[in-house]
Scaffold this motif. Structure first.
Motif, mmCIF file in Angstrom:
data_model
loop_
_atom_site.group_PDB
_atom_site.id
_atom_site.type_symbol
_atom_site.label_atom_id
_atom_site.label_comp_id
_atom_site.label_asym_id
_atom_site.label_seq_id
_atom_site.Cartn_x
_atom_site.Cartn_y
_atom_site.Cartn_z
ATOM 1 N N GLY A 227 1.722 -3.137 -6.389
ATOM 2 C CA GLY A 227 -0.257 -4.092 -6.063
ATOM 3 C C GLY A 227 -0.460 -3.763 -4.837
ATOM 4 O O GLY A 227 0.182 -2.971 -3.908
ATOM 5 N N TRP A 228 -0.988 -4.355 -4.245
ATOM 6 C CA TRP A 228 -1.496 -4.201 -2.471
ATOM 7 C C TRP A 228 -0.017 -4.700 -2.031
ATOM 8 O O TRP A 228 -0.499 -4.017 -0.629
ATOM 9 N N LEU A 229 0.651 -5.418 -2.097
ATOM 10 C CA LEU A 229 1.453 -6.297 -0.906
ATOM 11 C C LEU A 229 2.007 -4.686 -1.057
ATOM 12 O O LEU A 229 2.510 -4.419 0.170
ATOM 13 N N GLY A 230 2.425 -3.610 -1.949
ATOM 14 C CA GLY A 230 3.228 -2.802 -2.358
ATOM 15 C C GLY A 230 2.469 -1.674 -0.783
ATOM 16 O O GLY A 230 3.182 -0.605 0.050
ATOM 17 N N ALA A 231 0.721 -1.632 -1.201
ATOM 18 C CA ALA A 231 0.232 -0.372 -0.544
ATOM 19 C C ALA A 231 0.214 -0.735 0.930
ATOM 20 O O ALA A 231 0.201 -0.064 1.927
ATOM 21 N N LEU A 232 0.109 -2.289 0.928
ATOM 22 C CA LEU A 232 0.373 -2.500 2.393
ATOM 23 C C LEU A 232 1.517 -2.076 3.286
ATOM 24 O O LEU A 232 1.833 -1.689 4.412
ATOM 25 N N ALA A 233 3.019 -2.105 2.915
ATOM 26 C CA ALA A 233 3.954 -2.363 2.799
ATOM 27 C C ALA A 233 4.016 -0.441 2.923
ATOM 28 O O ALA A 233 4.874 -0.193 4.250
ATOM 29 N N ALA A 234 4.322 -0.106 2.777
ATOM 30 C CA ALA A 234 3.953 1.575 1.983
ATOM 31 C C ALA A 234 3.086 1.844 3.745
ATOM 32 O O ALA A 234 3.831 3.615 4.083
ATOM 33 N N MET A 235 1.398 1.804 3.829
ATOM 34 C CA MET A 235 0.875 2.100 4.994
ATOM 35 C C MET A 235 1.530 1.547 6.378
ATOM 36 O O MET A 235 2.013 2.305 7.375
ATOM 37 N N LEU A 236 2.314 0.462 6.545
ATOM 38 C CA LEU A 236 2.894 0.176 7.682
ATOM 39 C C LEU A 236 4.279 1.209 7.639
ATOM 40 O O LEU A 236 4.340 0.824 9.104
ATOM 41 N N SER A 237 4.538 1.201 6.860
ATOM 42 C CA SER A 237 5.469 1.783 6.823
ATOM 43 C C SER A 237 5.843 2.650 7.625
ATOM 44 O O SER A 237 7.000 3.606 8.164
ATOM 45 N N ILE A 238 4.631 3.374 7.284
ATOM 46 C CA ILE A 238 4.204 5.339 7.733
ATOM 47 C C ILE A 238 3.485 5.096 9.101
ATOM 48 O O ILE A 238 4.142 6.148 9.864
#
Lengths: 175, 194
Positions: A71-82
């Motif tokens: 969900g949103w947390l996953g999307a934010l985690a993905a963005m932060l990681s890249i």
């Protein structure tokens, strides 16, 4: 796969690819679809396709993968990681600022710049061979140039205006 | 964190307010066509309209960004943001640049059930790519304008273009090779005049 693992896997693969977006796709598809079955192939390909039809960098499709998993947390985690990897440029920038007057560094920067321009034309060629497959793509392409150069409407207006024109033609014309 | 101006640096670093940085990078983040589309908008905003950075500096930052093990434009946003407003500038530039795409990607992911099997994405793809190609061509022409005359630099442009198209070498390697070759063959040579 935990949220932290999503962060690590996406961030690591993004950095391992070293400028080669296709390599990230291959690595992630293997890990998330074939190995773990967290996503099915249709979900993965849909997420990848979003990278082409949404604004910004192509690798923003990784937010879609993160969203599908957490969900949103996953999307934010993905963005932060890249995004974190981008900070590696700061020490390089410091070194460049200190050495930019050195003769061989100036030569290297000129070489980097010239080959970068060559790369842009190569990307343009590749996109062109893929995209220019009929009347509407040519109309959209030429309209973009016309809006930018002749109407002086700026790149964003040129691009969006030509795209809307193309979508209209796509619905009207059976080509 | 405040900007530290290196005494060795010959060009004083330009500045923009954080709000202006947000606006510039948000607009750039609205560009289609991947990193080169974003670069095209950045070039228009920072070089042509605001005259904050020279063409050559933006091209150099983009070249360095290509060599970073992260997304190229991520590195460029950090580099330009840092040049303009220090560390805070990097955060604002990154957030502003990814915001439009991030929101679109998430909204379209939520709509997966409706869009996955329809023609809408194909339609958008078919019309966005040619428009993105227009941005890429304009961007390459504007940034490469000083190099478009018979010179050793132009040979580098052609060589890099050919090596990426055929035999399809990794772009990062081609640019790195261009840097090494430039250090050897372009040092001390006069730059082509625009």
């Amino acid at each position: 796969m935990s949220l932290f693992q999503v962060f690590i896997v996406i961030g690591t693969y993004n950095m391992l690819a070293f400028g080669n977006g296709s390599a990230v796709v291959a690595l992630l598809q293997h890990r998330l679809v074939e190995d773990s079955g967290i996503l099915n192939l249709n979900q993965f390909l849909y997420a990848y396709a979003l990278g082409r039809v949404t604004p910004g960098q192509n690798n923003l499709y990784l937010a879609s993968i993160g969203f599908m998993i957490y969900g949103w947390l996953g999307a934010l985690a993905a963005m932060l990681s890249i995004q974190i990897g981008g900070y590696l440029v700061l020490p390089v920038l410091k070194v460049y600022d200190r050495m930019r007057e050195v003769g061989w560094v100036q030569g290297a920067i000129r070489g980097l710049g010239a080959s970068s321009v060559g790369l842009m034309f190569a990307v343009g060629f590749r996109v062109g061979t893929e995209a220019m497959t009929g009347l509407i793509p040519w109309v959209v392409f030429l309209s973009t140039l016309a809006l930018i150069f002749l109407a002086r409407r700026g790149m964003l207006v040129g691009m969006l205006g030509a795209t809307v024109l193309g979508l209209g033609l796509k619905f009207i014309l059976p080509v | 964190m405040s900007e530290v101006v290196e005494p060795q640096s010959p060009t004083p670093h330009p500045t923009l307010s954080l709000t202006q940085i947000f606006i510039v990078f948000f607009k750039a983040g609205c560009a289609f066509g991947g990193g080169l589309g974003v670069l095209g908008l950045l070039q228009e905003q920072l070089v042509t309209l605001r005259r904050i950075l020279p063409d050559k500096e933006l091209l150099t930052l983009w070249s360095i960004g290509r060599l970073m093990p992260s997304g190229t434009m991520t590195a460029v946003a950090v580099a330009v943001g840092y040049r303009l407003a220090g560390f805070a500038g990097t955060v604002v530039a990154l957030v502003a640049m990814i915001l439009p795409g991030f929101v679109c990607v998430v909204v379209l992911t939520i709509a997966y059930g409706y869009l996955a099997h329809g023609p809408v994405l194909d339609y958008i793809d078919a019309t966005l790519l040619p428009a993105a190609l227009g941005i890429i061509v304009v961007s390459a022409l504007r940034l490469g304008r000083p190099l478009m005359r018979l010179s050793l630099d132009f040979v580098f442009v052609v060589a890099a273009c050919v090596l990426v198209i055929w035999p399809g070498l990794n772009p990062a390697l081609v640019i790195l090779g261009g840097g090494v070759a430039g250090a050897l063959f372009l040092r001390g040579k006069n730059e082509p005049r625009p």
